[in-house]
Design a protein around this motif. Sequence first.
Motif, mmCIF file in Angstrom:
data_model
loop_
_atom_site.group_PDB
_atom_site.id
_atom_site.type_symbol
_atom_site.label_atom_id
_atom_site.label_comp_id
_atom_site.label_asym_id
_atom_site.label_seq_id
_atom_site.Cartn_x
_atom_site.Cartn_y
_atom_site.Cartn_z
ATOM 1 N N LEU A 169 0.828 -1.206 0.000
ATOM 2 C CA LEU A 169 0.000 0.000 0.000
ATOM 3 C C LEU A 169 0.860 1.252 0.000
ATOM 4 C CD1 LEU A 169 -2.749 1.471 0.381
ATOM 5 C CD2 LEU A 169 -2.428 1.168 2.834
ATOM 6 N N LEU A 170 1.834 1.328 0.898
ATOM 7 C CA LEU A 170 2.659 2.527 1.012
ATOM 8 C C LEU A 170 3.598 2.680 -0.178
ATOM 9 C CD1 LEU A 170 3.471 2.373 4.824
ATOM 10 C CD2 LEU A 170 1.706 3.704 3.663
ATOM 11 N N VAL A 171 4.144 1.562 -0.670
ATOM 12 C CA VAL A 171 5.035 1.640 -1.836
ATOM 13 C C VAL A 171 4.275 2.146 -3.053
ATOM 14 C CG1 VAL A 171 6.380 0.268 -3.467
ATOM 15 C CG2 VAL A 171 6.643 -0.099 -1.011
ATOM 16 N N VAL A 172 3.103 1.570 -3.295
ATOM 17 C CA VAL A 172 2.302 1.988 -4.452
ATOM 18 C C VAL A 172 1.879 3.446 -4.319
ATOM 19 C CG1 VAL A 172 0.084 1.660 -5.594
ATOM 20 C CG2 VAL A 172 1.487 -0.310 -5.043
ATOM 21 N N ALA A 173 1.485 3.858 -3.103
ATOM 22 C CA ALA A 173 1.084 5.257 -2.904
ATOM 23 C C ALA A 173 2.227 6.202 -3.223
ATOM 24 C CB ALA A 173 0.605 5.452 -1.470
ATOM 25 N N ALA A 174 3.436 5.869 -2.755
ATOM 26 C CA ALA A 174 4.587 6.736 -3.009
ATOM 27 C C ALA A 174 4.917 6.794 -4.500
ATOM 28 C CB ALA A 174 5.791 6.230 -2.215
#
Length: 743
Positions: A675-680
């Motif tokens: 989730l955080l990797v894709v958001a960044a």
Amino acid sequence: MIAFALRLAVGGGRAAAVRLLTITAAVAIGVGLLLSTLASINAVEKSNDRALWLNSAAASRNETAPVDPLRWRHSAEYYDGEELLRVEVAATGPTSPVPPGVPALPKAGEYYASPALAKRIRETPAVQLGDRFPGRLAGEIGAEALPSPDSLLVLVGRSPEELAARPGARQFTTIATALPAGCDGNECPGAGVRGDAMTLILSVVAGALLFPVLVFIGTATRLSAATREQRYAAMRLVGATPRQITVISTVESAVAAAAGTVLGFATYLLLRPLVATVPFTGRRFFLDDLSLTPVQVMAVLLGVPLVAAAAARLALRRVTVSPLGVSRRVTPKPPTAWRVVPLVAGLAELGWFVGRRPQSTDGQTAAYLTGFLVIMLGLVIAGPWLTMAAARLVAVRTSRPATLIAVRRLADDPRAGFRSVAGLVLALFVTTATVAIIGTIDANRGALSGDPGTRVAVEHGVLDDGPPMTAAVPDRVLAELRAVPGFKGLVVAHANPDGVGRDPEDPRGREPVLTLCSELATTPVVGHCAAGAGVAAVPHHGLLDLRSRTETQWPTVPLSVEEVAKLPVNALYVTTDGSKAAMEQVRTLLSRAFPDQVARMVDDWGSSQQQQLAGWRQLADVVLLTTLPIAGCSLAVSVVAGLSDRRRPFAMLRLTGAPLGLLRRVVGLESALPLLVVAAVSTGTGFGAAAMFLKSQMGYDLVSPGAVYFVLVVLGLAASLGIIASTLPLLKRITGPEAARNG
């Protein structure tokens, strides 16, 4: 077999009921958004069609009819920052054509107004608005002649002789029902918005809205996949054919999708009033314009269940390989770095057009739209590889047991880890790019609002070159202006026939206007004269401007005050206390005194453009606030599905002494890291794509969006993580000793 599949799906216990309800809800949301988007595209076309009659006087029209001609003159003015279109008509005989929306042509001394304008006329003092239109209000213009319920339009009756003497008046014998060839904004006030461009924009938005929903449907379909695969494999062992298993596995999703489709139409009907208020084109839609064609209705009714059935078939395709297919699972082949190529290619395309902007509108659409679509596709393709790379990077930098277990599993099957958060890719990319582009345009154009000192002025007259507005301003008009409550200052801009004081560096070679220094002293916002000077040369664009020019000293002109006072007048510049009442009363006085010119304020500049920008901002908020919760729900369902599929391994770990908190951290990290990797990555890519588009198309440098955008993103991500956390208590219940015993 279908009856057996239905009985198995409906009577499969609580898990089957939850799965059916989840798929039904996901399909209903997707269908509601899809129908709303299709209806919006249809509404744009209908809005444009309603305005076609306004193009009847276009010079390029050659349609004729054996009737008396209708004389016509149109002009655009403003009220309270909104564009107001005035159409003056005069019948030359009893058979002159009648525009739609009115029962008959207004006579001299009568006028028809759109409902929105009529409401303002009734609620506003006449000196601010109503006095602009001579005579009485004969009625309201019907909806069939208005692009939007917010349209400000007036149809004014004149005598043929009066209208024939007005500049820009024309005559015709037929009302336009199609867009004339070669129309532009001046010739065709009813050209409307570009339907193809709106269709492209709404299609991209639809993709950004629907993609998370499709992921949600696929994730819901995979709920209890391991249990069902074991059940289907057992059926294969007792003689079920692959075709029978295919029917059983797809009927469940098809039934849920059919129910979801029906509920989706209900969702669309609930969303319809809200969608009508979104100013996609700068103004609201009529509710009746948000409708669907029979072909669209049938395509959705038949297509969505078929697509859902196909998705279910693909999600459970392994059980048809062999009766032992479930026990023969192997680690999937890891994705390769080649998956990043489409993403890099899309960014490279936008970068290549920096400094090479296509000249034609079609060329720009093809260049930039293709780049954005390739980037969106590239983000989806590259997602699993990015997830794997992030997991491996974390794996070599941690020694915590929970983190190691989570990242090792992500590295082994990054497609599964990315699948649940894939909806965030397009959502965050489209929203980030949209907000960044709109924010940068606002910042570079001063939000089209101007300095506080410039927002209190009204200018009326000739723009740039052109014949003078009048030979002289009547003393009565000057006295009425000075008597307006809130009046502050007045500058009379005189024509400059000899080009005195021309700026040799002005590339357009425009003639400055001549002003009296005594009048400039009453309006310091537009600059001042040298000490002791009587007349100054001021660039025409230096009067009504977005920037205050208090410190600017204009060059002195070697002419006497008396000589300049006798010159024709190009414009009047009036400053007020900034109140709406004062500014609109000044505008109304000037419009009555000089009806062939237009009164302008800073707030009027780009009024329609500002409305469209507001619509895009609202649309970006809709994308963000809609897709992030859906992606969070997809994440939650994916976590639940993963827990259900791995209940026995987790139960065995608990029996061997692994604490429950460790298992919860494993599950949380497996979901949070992608989730955080894709958001960044998606937000960074959105900013990069926006920066290249802005530099190429407009020459602007990217301006960081406001705090509201970052707060919304953080809140959306926090909500998604909160939804993930809400599923973790299930771990204790489904990993008890009985799960290991009954495995």
